[in-house]
Motif scaffolding. Structure first.
Motif, PDB file in Angstrom:
ATOM      1  N   TYR A   1       0.901  -1.254  -0.155  1.00 15.20           N
ATOM      2  CA  TYR A   1      -0.077   0.023  -0.054  1.00 15.20           C
ATOM      3  C   TYR A   1       0.885   1.187   0.106  1.00 15.20           C
ATOM      4  CZ  TYR A   1      -3.900  -2.976   0.930  1.00 15.20           C
ATOM      5  OH  TYR A   1      -4.967  -3.933   0.852  1.00 15.20           O
ATOM      6  N   LYS A   2       0.497   2.283  -0.566  1.00 12.81           N
ATOM      7  CA  LYS A   2       1.119   3.672  -0.912  1.00 12.81           C
ATOM      8  C   LYS A   2       0.855   4.231   0.598  1.00 12.81           C
ATOM      9  CE  LYS A   2       0.059   3.970  -5.578  1.00 12.81           C
ATOM     10  NZ  LYS A   2      -0.772   4.809  -6.606  1.00 12.81           N
ATOM     11  N   GLN A   3       1.754   5.270   0.890  1.00  5.92           N
ATOM     12  CA  GLN A   3       1.595   6.073   2.124  1.00  5.92           C
ATOM     13  C   GLN A   3       0.069   6.744   2.143  1.00  5.92           C
ATOM     14  OE1 GLN A   3       4.966   8.515   2.766  1.00  5.92           O
ATOM     15  NE2 GLN A   3       3.963   9.867   4.252  1.00  5.92           N
ATOM     16  N   GLU A   4      -0.251   7.199   1.092  1.00  5.85           N
ATOM     17  CA  GLU A   4      -1.687   7.900   1.153  1.00  5.85           C
ATOM     18  C   GLU A   4      -2.978   6.945   0.856  1.00  5.85           C
ATOM     19  OE1 GLU A   4      -2.316  10.725   2.771  1.00  5.85           O
ATOM     20  OE2 GLU A   4       0.099  10.784   3.024  1.00  5.85           O
ATOM     21  N   GLY A   5      -2.424   5.756   0.612  1.00  4.17           N
ATOM     22  CA  GLY A   5      -3.584   4.906   0.284  1.00  4.17           C
ATOM     23  C   GLY A   5      -3.572   4.328  -1.024  1.00  4.17           C
ATOM     24  N   GLY A   6      -4.195   3.068  -1.256  1.00  3.54           N
ATOM     25  CA  GLY A   6      -4.133   2.434  -2.614  1.00  3.54           C
ATOM     26  C   GLY A   6      -2.956   1.611  -2.840  1.00  3.54           C
TER      27      GLY A   6
ATOM     28  N   MET B   1      -4.516   3.309  13.709  1.00  2.00           N
ATOM     29  CA  MET B   1      -5.951   3.404  13.085  1.00  2.00           C
ATOM     30  C   MET B   1      -5.604   4.457  11.819  1.00  2.00           C
ATOM     31  SD  MET B   1      -7.809   1.342  13.990  1.00  2.00           S
ATOM     32  CE  MET B   1      -9.356   1.773  13.007  1.00  2.00           C
ATOM     33  N   ASP B   2      -4.547   5.519  12.014  1.00  4.32           N
ATOM     34  CA  ASP B   2      -4.499   6.570  10.979  1.00  4.32           C
ATOM     35  C   ASP B   2      -3.846   5.596   9.706  1.00  4.32           C
ATOM     36  OD1 ASP B   2      -5.551   8.528  12.226  1.00  4.32           O
ATOM     37  OD2 ASP B   2      -3.360   9.287  13.040  1.00  4.32           O
ATOM     38  N   VAL B   3      -2.957   4.687  10.080  1.00  4.03           N
ATOM     39  CA  VAL B   3      -2.441   3.963   9.009  1.00  4.03           C
ATOM     40  C   VAL B   3      -3.360   3.186   8.397  1.00  4.03           C
ATOM     41  CG1 VAL B   3      -0.821   1.969   8.494  1.00  4.03           C
ATOM     42  CG2 VAL B   3       0.014   4.103   9.792  1.00  4.03           C
ATOM     43  N   LEU B   4      -4.213   2.130   9.024  1.00  2.78           N
ATOM     44  CA  LEU B   4      -5.207   1.295   8.403  1.00  2.78           C
ATOM     45  C   LEU B   4      -6.218   2.217   7.832  1.00  2.78           C
ATOM     46  CD1 LEU B   4      -5.771  -1.043  11.518  1.00  2.78           C
ATOM     47  CD2 LEU B   4      -4.607  -1.678   9.228  1.00  2.78           C
ATOM     48  N   LYS B   5      -6.465   3.379   8.160  1.00  3.68           N
ATOM     49  CA  LYS B   5      -7.525   4.189   7.444  1.00  3.68           C
ATOM     50  C   LYS B   5      -6.831   4.534   6.189  1.00  3.68           C
ATOM     51  CE  LYS B   5     -10.254   5.566  11.144  1.00  3.68           C
ATOM     52  NZ  LYS B   5     -10.643   6.717  12.273  1.00  3.68           N
ATOM     53  N   LYS B   6      -5.471   4.662   6.159  1.00  5.95           N
ATOM     54  CA  LYS B   6      -4.912   5.234   4.841  1.00  5.95           C
ATOM     55  C   LYS B   6      -5.096   3.797   3.860  1.00  5.95           C
ATOM     56  CE  LYS B   6      -3.006   9.122   4.934  1.00  5.95           C
ATOM     57  NZ  LYS B   6      -2.957   9.890   6.370  1.00  5.95           N
TER      58      LYS B   6
END
Ligand code: FAD
Length: 454
Positions: free
Chosen positions: A95-100, A365-370
Motif C-alpha cells: 500500500y502507498k503512504q496515502e492509500g491505494g 488506526m491512521d495507517v489502517l484508514k490510509k
C-alpha cells in the motif's frame, strides 16, 4: 536440591533449559535454575488474547532443509499447528503512504531489483569471507552502495525493510554483512518458514524439552531445581566457587554458574558481578547489539482487510522507513478471530513502546484508514509487548553490528573464571533465532576457559 548445587543456571528460556538438560543428561544433576519470571520460556512467550493464543516472542520455525531442525521436529511430534508463510504475493499487497495499492508491475520490478541486490550482497559476503581477513567486513548498506542501487523511495525502502530489517531488526546501515549473510538458518534448515499458531503455544516446545529432565505434573514443571520469581542481582565469584544473590534476599552457592540472560540484560545493571567482569568481557558485551522487534496485535469486531489465498502479508510504504511497515492477518491460522498484527523494529519499536496503548492505537488506526478507508471499525483491544523496556530482556534478539570482530564474539561467549555464558547471542550461526538459543545451551560448559580449570 542439595543446599549447594554444582551448577546454578540463571534464566529458564530456551538456552538455560537446554543447558540444564545437557548437564543433567551428562550426569550433573545437582543443578539449580533461577528464573526471574513466573514461568519458563523467556522470549518464547505465548499469551491469551481475546480467546486465542498468540506469540509475543518466537513465532516461526524453519524446516524442510538439509539439516534437521530440532524445534521443527518437536513441533511435529507434538502435532502443533504450523502454517507455511507464503510471501509470494507481496507484489500485489503493498500500500502507498496515502492509500491505494502500488500497481503489481511496479512492485514486481522493484522486487526484482531487491532480489538482485540481495544476491549481490550474498556473493560479496562470500568474497569477503574468502579473502581470509577477519577485519574485512562492511555493513549491508555499504554492499548495497557497491551494487549502486540504494533504496530511497517509500516502496523500495519497505521492500528493503522486508528483506533486511524484518530479519535483523536493525537497518542495513548497522548490520554486518559478513556475519549475517548468508542466513545460515535458511541454508541449513530450509527456506520454508512455518508460523506456529497452536492453542498450546510455542511454549509447549520448551515445556516438552523441560519435561524430559524436570519433574512435572501434566504441563506444569514442579521440580525443586527450578525456582521461579527469582531475580538474580549479584554474582560473586572466586576461584573456589560462586555465590548468587537474588532480589528477595536469598543467597545460593555453587561451583559454577551459567548465565543465560540476553546480551541486553548483560548490558544493563540488573546483575552486578563481583569482582567486575574484565575489560575484554565488558567490551565484548557492550559492543554487541540487542535489537528490538515488536509485534503489535489488534482485535477487531469484524474483518475489513482482504482475505483468502495470498493475502496474509501486506506492506505499508511510508517515507519514514519502518513506520508500521509489515502487516499480517490470521484468517488462515485463527479463522474468524479478526486479529491483525503489525511488526515494528529498532528505533520505531522503541519510540512506539514508550507511548500509552491508546496513542499507539491512534497511530495504527491512521495507517489502517490510509490503507482501507475511513469506514473501518475501532479495535476492541490492542496488545503491545514492550520487550525493550522489560528489564529481563531489554530487547528482542541480538544482531551482529558492523565493526564487531569474530574475536570479540569468541570473547562474548568465553567464560570468566567460574562464570559461563550461553543465550542466543553466543551462537553465531543462527544468531537471534530460538535455534541459536537451543545450540548455545547444548554445550554449556564446553568453552575453553583460561583462568580456572577445576
Ligand atoms: P531468553 O529467552 O531471554 O532467556 C533468558 C531468561 O533469563 C529469561 O527467561 C529471563 O526472564 C531470565 N532472566 C533475565 N534476567 C534475569 C535475572 N536477573 N535473574 C533471573 N533470570 C533472569 N526466534 C525464532 O526462532 N523464530 C522467531 O520467529 C522469533 N521471533 C521472535 C520475535 C520476538 C518478538 C522475540 C522477542 C524473539 C523472537 N525470536 C525468534 C528469538 C527467540 O525467541 C530467542 O532467540 C530465544 O527465545 C532466546 O532464548 P534465550 O534462552 O537465549 O534467552
Amino acid at each position: 536440591a542439595s543446599p549447594s548445587p554444582t551448577v546454578i543456571i540463571i534464566g529458564a528460556g530456551m538456552s538455560g533449559i537446554l543447558a540444564a538438560k545437557t548437564l543433567h543428561d551428562s550426569g550433573i544433576q545437582d543443578i539449580l535454575i533461577l528464573e526471574a519470571n513466573s514461568k519458563i520460556g523467556g522470549r518464547i512467550h505465548s499469551v491469551q488474547f481475546r480467546g486465542h493464543t498468540v506469540e509475543l516472542g518466537a513465532n516461526w520455525v524453519i524446516g524442510g532443509g538439509p539439516r534437521s531442525n530440532h524445534l521443527y521436529e518437536i513441533a511435529g511430534k507434538l502435532n502443533l499447528k504450523t502454517y507455511l508463510s507464503d510471501y509470494g504475493n507481496i507484489s500485489a499487497n503493498i500500500y502507498k503512504q496515502e492509500g491505494g495499492l502500488y500497481p503489481k508491475q511496479v512492485v514486481s520490478a522493484a522486487l526484482e531489483v531487491a532480489e538482485t541486490r540481495d544476491q549481490f550482497c550474498t556473493s560479496f559476503s562470500a568474497r569477503l569471507s574468502a579473502s581470509g581477513h577477519n577485519h574485512d567486513d562492511v555493513s549491508i548498506l555499504v554492499s548495497q552502495r557497491l551494487f549502486k542501487e540504494v533504496p530511497t523511495t517509500p516502496l523500495d525502502m519497505v521492500i528493503d525493510y522486508f528483506y533486511n530489517d524484518y530479519e535483523d531488526a536493525e537497518p542495513p546501515r548497522v548490520t554486518s554483512l559478513k556475519n549475517t549473510i548468508p542466513r545460515y538458518e535458511f541454508l541449513d534448515f530450509g527456506d520454508q518458514t512455518y508460523f506456529l499458531a497452536d492453542s498450546r503455544g510455542f511454549e509447549s516446545i520448551l515445556i516438552y524439552i523441560a519435561k524430559q529432565f524436570l519433574s512435572h505434573k501434566h504441563e506444569v514443571i514442579r521440580d525443586q531445581r527450578l525456582k521461579l520469581n527469582k531475580v538474580v542481582r549479584e554474582i560473586n565469584y572466586s576461584k573456589n566457587g560462586v555465590q548468587v544473590k537474588t532480589e528477595d534476599g536469598s543467597m545460593y552457592q555453587a561451583k559454577y554458574v551459567i548465565v543465560s540472560v540476553s546480551v541486553g540484560v548483560l548490558q544493563s545493571d540488573l546483575i552486578v558481578f563481583k569482582p567486575h567482569l574484565p575489560q575484554w568481557k565488558t567490551q565484548a558485551i557492550y559492543e554487541f547489539d540487542m535489537a528490538v522487534y515488536t509485534k503489535i496485535f489488534l482485535k477487531f469486531p469484524s474483518k475489513f482487510w482482504p482475505s483468502g489465498p495470498e493475502t496474509e502479508f501486506f506492506l505499508y510504504a511510508h517515507e519514514k522507513r519502518g513506520y508500521y511497515p509489515i502487516w499480517q492477518h490470521l484468517e488462515t491460522e485463527l479463522p474468524g478471530s479478526n486479529i491483525l498484527f503489525v511488526t515494528v523494529t529498532d528505533e520505531e519499536a522503541k519510540r512506539i513502546e514508550q507511548q500509552p496503548d491508546i496513542k499507539i492505537q491512534e497511530e495504527i488506526m491512521d495507517v489502517l484508514k490510509k490503507m482501507f478507508g475511513n469506514d473501518i471499525p475501532e479495535p476492541e483491544e490492542i496488545l503491545v509487548p514492550r520487550w525493550w523496556s522489560n528489564r529481563f530482556f531489554k530487547g528482542s534478539f541480538s544482531n551482529w553490528p558492523i565493526g564487531y570482530s569474530q574475536r570479540r564474539h569468541m570473547q562474548l561467549k568465553e567464560p570468566v573464571g567460574r562464570i559461563y555464558f550461553c543465550g542466543e547471542h553466543t551462537y553465531s550461526r543462527y544468531l537471534g533465532y530460538a535455534d541459536a538459543a537451543y545450540f548455545a545451551g547444548s554445550f554449556p560448559l564446553s568453552c575453553k576457559h583460561t583462568q580456572t580449570n577445576t
